[in-house]
Design a protein around this motif. Sequence first.
Motif, PDB file in Angstrom:
ATOM      1  N   SER A 124       0.844  -1.188   0.000  1.00  0.00           N
ATOM      2  CA  SER A 124       0.000   0.000   0.000  1.00  0.00           C
ATOM      3  C   SER A 124       0.884   1.244   0.000  1.00  0.00           C
ATOM      4  N   CYS A 125       0.274   2.374  -0.322  1.00  0.00           N
ATOM      5  CA  CYS A 125       1.035   3.594  -0.539  1.00  0.00           C
ATOM      6  C   CYS A 125       0.182   4.776  -0.105  1.00  0.00           C
ATOM      7  N   SER A 126       0.790   5.745   0.569  1.00  0.00           N
ATOM      8  CA  SER A 126       0.058   6.957   0.916  1.00  0.00           C
ATOM      9  C   SER A 126       1.000   8.149   0.889  1.00  0.00           C
ATOM     10  N   PHE A 127       0.420   9.324   0.662  1.00  0.00           N
ATOM     11  CA  PHE A 127       1.196  10.561   0.617  1.00  0.00           C
ATOM     12  C   PHE A 127       0.232  11.740   0.586  1.00  0.00           C
ATOM     13  N   LEU A 177      -0.443  15.616  -1.102  1.00  0.00           N
ATOM     14  CA  LEU A 177      -0.114  16.478  -2.226  1.00  0.00           C
ATOM     15  C   LEU A 177      -0.312  17.921  -1.816  1.00  0.00           C
ATOM     16  N   GLU A 178       0.763  18.672  -1.842  1.00  0.00           N
ATOM     17  CA  GLU A 178       0.744  20.109  -1.555  1.00  0.00           C
ATOM     18  C   GLU A 178       0.022  20.425  -0.256  1.00  0.00           C
ATOM     19  N   GLY A 179       0.050  19.504   0.701  1.00  0.00           N
ATOM     20  CA  GLY A 179      -0.580  19.749   1.985  1.00  0.00           C
ATOM     21  C   GLY A 179      -2.098  19.811   1.925  1.00  0.00           C
ATOM     22  N   SER A 180      -2.672  19.606   0.744  1.00  0.00           N
ATOM     23  CA  SER A 180      -4.122  19.745   0.578  1.00  0.00           C
ATOM     24  C   SER A 180      -4.859  18.417   0.573  1.00  0.00           C
ATOM     25  N   TYR A 181      -4.289  17.434  -0.080  1.00  0.00           N
ATOM     26  CA  TYR A 181      -4.981  16.169  -0.264  1.00  0.00           C
ATOM     27  C   TYR A 181      -4.122  15.027   0.229  1.00  0.00           C
ATOM     28  N   ASP A 182      -4.710  14.164   1.047  1.00  0.00           N
ATOM     29  CA  ASP A 182      -4.058  12.932   1.446  1.00  0.00           C
ATOM     30  C   ASP A 182      -4.628  11.834   0.564  1.00  0.00           C
ATOM     31  N   LEU A 183      -3.743  11.033  -0.025  1.00  0.00           N
ATOM     32  CA  LEU A 183      -4.157   9.932  -0.899  1.00  0.00           C
ATOM     33  C   LEU A 183      -3.637   8.617  -0.368  1.00  0.00           C
ATOM     34  N   LYS A 184      -4.417   7.560  -0.557  1.00  0.00           N
ATOM     35  CA  LYS A 184      -4.018   6.197  -0.212  1.00  0.00           C
ATOM     36  C   LYS A 184      -4.272   5.310  -1.431  1.00  0.00           C
ATOM     37  N   TYR A 185      -3.279   4.494  -1.734  1.00  0.00           N
ATOM     38  CA  TYR A 185      -3.406   3.487  -2.787  1.00  0.00           C
ATOM     39  C   TYR A 185      -3.247   2.124  -2.131  1.00  0.00           C
ATOM     40  N   LYS A 186      -4.121   1.195  -2.458  1.00  0.00           N
ATOM     41  CA  LYS A 186      -3.934  -0.189  -2.020  1.00  0.00           C
ATOM     42  C   LYS A 186      -2.908  -0.831  -2.944  1.00  0.00           C
ATOM     43  N   SER A 187      -2.455  -2.010  -2.616  1.00  0.00           N
ATOM     44  CA  SER A 187      -1.444  -2.678  -3.441  1.00  0.00           C
ATOM     45  C   SER A 187      -1.981  -3.068  -4.818  1.00  0.00           C
ATOM     46  N   THR A 188      -3.300  -3.188  -4.941  1.00  0.00           N
ATOM     47  CA  THR A 188      -3.922  -3.457  -6.239  1.00  0.00           C
ATOM     48  C   THR A 188      -4.988  -2.398  -6.506  1.00  0.00           C
ATOM     49  N   ILE A 189      -4.872  -1.773  -7.658  1.00  0.00           N
ATOM     50  CA  ILE A 189      -5.852  -0.788  -8.113  1.00  0.00           C
ATOM     51  C   ILE A 189      -6.556  -1.423  -9.297  1.00  0.00           C
ATOM     52  N   SER A 190      -7.882  -1.384  -9.301  1.00  0.00           N
ATOM     53  CA  SER A 190      -8.583  -2.034 -10.411  1.00  0.00           C
ATOM     54  C   SER A 190      -9.778  -1.195 -10.852  1.00  0.00           C
ATOM     55  N   VAL A 197      11.628  12.310   2.902  1.00  0.00           N
ATOM     56  CA  VAL A 197      10.701  13.423   3.101  1.00  0.00           C
ATOM     57  C   VAL A 197      11.515  14.633   3.529  1.00  0.00           C
ATOM     58  N   ARG A 198      11.243  15.764   2.901  1.00  0.00           N
ATOM     59  CA  ARG A 198      11.902  17.001   3.315  1.00  0.00           C
ATOM     60  C   ARG A 198      11.427  17.362   4.709  1.00  0.00           C
ATOM     61  N   LYS A 199      12.348  17.709   5.580  1.00  0.00           N
ATOM     62  CA  LYS A 199      12.006  18.048   6.959  1.00  0.00           C
ATOM     63  C   LYS A 199      11.500  19.470   7.088  1.00  0.00           C
ATOM     64  N   PHE A 200      11.989  20.380   6.277  1.00  0.00           N
ATOM     65  CA  PHE A 200      11.595  21.781   6.377  1.00  0.00           C
ATOM     66  C   PHE A 200      10.391  22.042   5.507  1.00  0.00           C
ATOM     67  N   LYS A 201       9.368  22.590   6.110  1.00  0.00           N
ATOM     68  CA  LYS A 201       8.187  23.009   5.361  1.00  0.00           C
ATOM     69  C   LYS A 201       7.823  24.405   5.817  1.00  0.00           C
ATOM     70  N   SER A 241       4.798  11.316 -11.795  1.00  0.00           N
ATOM     71  CA  SER A 241       4.228  10.418 -10.792  1.00  0.00           C
ATOM     72  C   SER A 241       4.730  10.790  -9.403  1.00  0.00           C
ATOM     73  N   PRO A 242       3.823  10.832  -8.418  1.00  0.00           N
ATOM     74  CA  PRO A 242       4.256  11.074  -7.038  1.00  0.00           C
ATOM     75  C   PRO A 242       4.960   9.838  -6.484  1.00  0.00           C
ATOM     76  N   GLN A 243       5.655  10.017  -5.388  1.00  0.00           N
ATOM     77  CA  GLN A 243       6.380   8.911  -4.757  1.00  0.00           C
ATOM     78  C   GLN A 243       5.674   8.536  -3.461  1.00  0.00           C
ATOM     79  N   CYS A 244       5.541   7.252  -3.210  1.00  0.00           N
ATOM     80  CA  CYS A 244       4.917   6.792  -1.971  1.00  0.00           C
ATOM     81  C   CYS A 244       5.675   7.365  -0.775  1.00  0.00           C
TER      82      CYS A 244
END
Length: 171
Positions: free
Chosen positions: A73-76, A78-91, A159-163, A145-148
């Motif tokens: 699974s994967c999560s991240f 985007l620009e502090g606005s959206y949290d996304l989660k991907y399961k190991s299989t997307i269909s 992950v960058r520590k400074f924001k 493509s974003p990175q998990c």
Amino acid sequence: MEKTPMSLTAILTLFLLLSTLAASSPTTTTDDAQSVYKAIQDFNFPVGLLPKGALGYELDRSNGKFSAFLNGSCSFSLEGSYDLKYKSTISGYISENRLTNLSGISVKVLFLWLDIVEVVRDGDQLEFSVGIASASFPIDSFYDSPQCGCGFDCDNGQVRKFKFNPFVSSM
């Protein structure tokens, strides 16, 4: 033992039998990670719909049913606005400019996790639907493509520590 050539009738019968089997079974493509990004581009979608590191995919070209595989699974964010989660299989089902019946991708809206069920390309916009609501974004936001783990906010895979936080003084 003497070998005799196959008769023309036997060859034609074998050919017809194989042709019938090929025509009656769906064409499924299973391929490696590089091809999964090419496959979504073949349907007019940008590669950034999937995070980096996809392992491969399956696609039934007769009906558009597909599965894409990630290494877990994967999560991240985007620009502090959206949290996304991907399961190991997307269909789901893929066709030109349309992904439907999606499963395996969720977005956090306020305090709720909602499944993204459809993505439609309309010109230079991608419309993401969670069933009860949808939102459109410019397609150029999805060329990479974003990175998990870190999305686009990564330095050498970390992950960058400074924001920047506008509510904290930098003095």
